[in-house]
Design a protein around this motif. Structure first.
Motif, short mmCIF file in Angstrom:
data_model
loop_
_atom_site.label_atom_id
_atom_site.label_comp_id
_atom_site.label_asym_id
_atom_site.label_seq_id
_atom_site.Cartn_x
_atom_site.Cartn_y
_atom_site.Cartn_z
N PRO A 4 16.59 6.55 0.38
CA PRO A 4 17.30 6.75 1.39
C PRO A 4 16.75 8.24 1.78
O PRO A 4 16.51 8.63 2.82
N ASP A 5 15.91 8.98 1.05
CA ASP A 5 15.22 10.24 1.44
C ASP A 5 13.35 9.87 1.53
O ASP A 5 12.55 10.92 1.39
N ASP A 6 13.82 8.48 1.91
CA ASP A 6 12.05 7.89 1.73
C ASP A 6 11.23 7.78 0.50
O ASP A 6 9.53 7.83 1.11
N SER A 7 11.97 8.19 -0.45
CA SER A 7 11.06 7.93 -1.87
C SER A 7 11.04 6.82 -1.64
O SER A 7 11.85 5.93 -1.43
N VAL A 8 9.97 5.84 -2.45
CA VAL A 8 9.22 4.66 -2.92
C VAL A 8 9.51 4.40 -4.67
O VAL A 8 8.88 5.22 -5.00
N VAL A 9 10.21 3.76 -5.06
CA VAL A 9 9.77 2.84 -6.23
C VAL A 9 8.73 1.76 -6.55
O VAL A 9 9.46 1.26 -6.29
N VAL A 10 8.15 2.41 -7.18
CA VAL A 10 6.74 1.15 -7.85
C VAL A 10 7.53 0.30 -9.56
O VAL A 10 7.20 1.22 -10.32
N VAL A 11 7.47 -0.53 -9.39
CA VAL A 11 8.42 -1.13 -10.32
C VAL A 11 6.50 -1.59 -11.20
O VAL A 11 6.11 -2.67 -10.41
N VAL A 12 6.67 -1.64 -12.15
CA VAL A 12 4.99 -2.40 -13.35
C VAL A 12 5.89 -2.71 -14.04
O VAL A 12 6.49 -2.21 -15.53
N ARG A 13 5.53 -4.35 -14.63
CA ARG A 13 5.57 -5.13 -15.95
C ARG A 13 4.07 -5.52 -16.18
O ARG A 13 3.44 -5.46 -15.80
N GLY A 14 4.31 -5.51 -17.63
CA GLY A 14 3.10 -6.44 -18.42
C GLY A 14 2.27 -5.07 -18.95
O GLY A 14 3.06 -4.03 -18.71
N ASP A 15 1.20 -5.93 -18.92
CA ASP A 15 0.15 -4.98 -19.46
C ASP A 15 -0.50 -4.19 -18.57
O ASP A 15 -0.55 -4.71 -17.78
N LEU A 16 -0.87 -2.42 -18.55
CA LEU A 16 -1.52 -1.99 -17.29
C LEU A 16 -2.27 -1.89 -17.85
O LEU A 16 -3.25 -0.82 -18.73
N ASP A 17 -3.71 -2.80 -17.79
CA ASP A 17 -5.15 -2.86 -18.24
C ASP A 17 -6.39 -2.71 -17.36
O ASP A 17 -5.92 -2.82 -16.27
N VAL A 18 -7.76 -3.39 -17.89
CA VAL A 18 -8.15 -3.08 -16.56
C VAL A 18 -8.85 -4.39 -15.16
O VAL A 18 -8.71 -4.54 -14.98
N ASP A 19 -7.82 -5.24 -16.13
CA ASP A 19 -7.07 -6.11 -15.18
C ASP A 19 -6.48 -6.53 -13.95
O ASP A 19 -6.61 -6.60 -12.82
N SER A 20 -5.03 -5.14 -14.55
CA SER A 20 -4.39 -5.38 -14.00
C SER A 20 -3.90 -4.18 -12.69
O SER A 20 -2.68 -3.93 -12.29
N ALA A 21 -4.43 -3.50 -13.54
CA ALA A 21 -4.57 -1.45 -13.05
C ALA A 21 -5.05 -1.72 -11.52
O ALA A 21 -4.43 -1.14 -11.24
N PRO A 22 -6.16 -2.58 -11.03
CA PRO A 22 -6.51 -2.58 -9.32
C PRO A 22 -4.95 -3.02 -8.61
O PRO A 22 -5.13 -2.37 -7.71
N VAL A 23 -3.75 -4.20 -9.56
CA VAL A 23 -2.90 -3.98 -8.87
C VAL A 23 -1.51 -2.73 -8.63
O VAL A 23 -1.46 -2.67 -7.20
N LEU A 24 -2.21 -2.36 -9.73
CA LEU A 24 -1.13 -0.78 -9.35
C LEU A 24 -1.96 -0.18 -8.07
O LEU A 24 -0.89 0.72 -7.90
N THR A 25 -3.41 0.32 -8.54
CA THR A 25 -4.18 1.30 -7.21
C THR A 25 -3.92 1.05 -6.33
O THR A 25 -3.50 1.49 -5.81
N THR A 26 -3.06 -1.00 -5.69
CA THR A 26 -3.13 -1.07 -4.39
C THR A 26 -1.91 -0.76 -3.72
O THR A 26 -1.58 -0.45 -2.86
N ALA A 27 -1.43 -1.20 -4.66
CA ALA A 27 0.75 -0.31 -4.40
C ALA A 27 1.10 0.78 -4.17
O ALA A 27 1.24 1.63 -2.95
#
Length: 109
Positions: A4-27
């Motif tokens: 409601p206060d315009d904050s956003v929750v970004v949910v991360v699942r699995g391993d956060l590594d060289v292969d998946s971190a770009p997805v988080l960076t894009t989000a």
């Protein structure tokens, strides 16, 4: 997840590594593209995090701060709490036990 206060929750699942971190960076790029961004990253589903994943948190934090907002990390595993502390990230980027605590800035580690 929008709040409601315009904050956003970004949910991360699995391993956060060289292969998946770009997805988080894009989000993070998407949710930080507003004035005064307020972002909570839900870490409860992360099993592993390498330096590239940690870098995504730091870059996101700096981008949000430059825009007058914030990035907060929430619900990390014990492994991740130790890792964040060991690499010195916890003084710069607030870490909370639960997502709800991060949304209201209550009970940071």
């Amino acid at each position: 997840m929008d709040q409601p206060d315009d904050s956003v929750v970004v949910v991360v699942r699995g391993d956060l590594d060289v292969d998946s971190a770009p997805v988080l960076t894009t989000a993070l790029d998407q949710v930080l593209a507003v004035p005064l961004p307020r972002v909570v990253v839900d870490l409860s589903g992360i099993g592993f995090c390498d330096s590239i994943g940690l870098s995504a948190f730091v870059v996101g934090h700096h981008r949000a701060a430059a825009l007058g907002g914030w990035v907060r990390l929430a619900a990390p595993s014990e492994f991740l709490v130790r890792l964040l502390d060991r690499v010195g990230l916890t003084p710069a980027v607030p870490v909370y036990r639960e997502v709800a605590d991060a949304l209201v800035d209550r009970g940071a580690y």
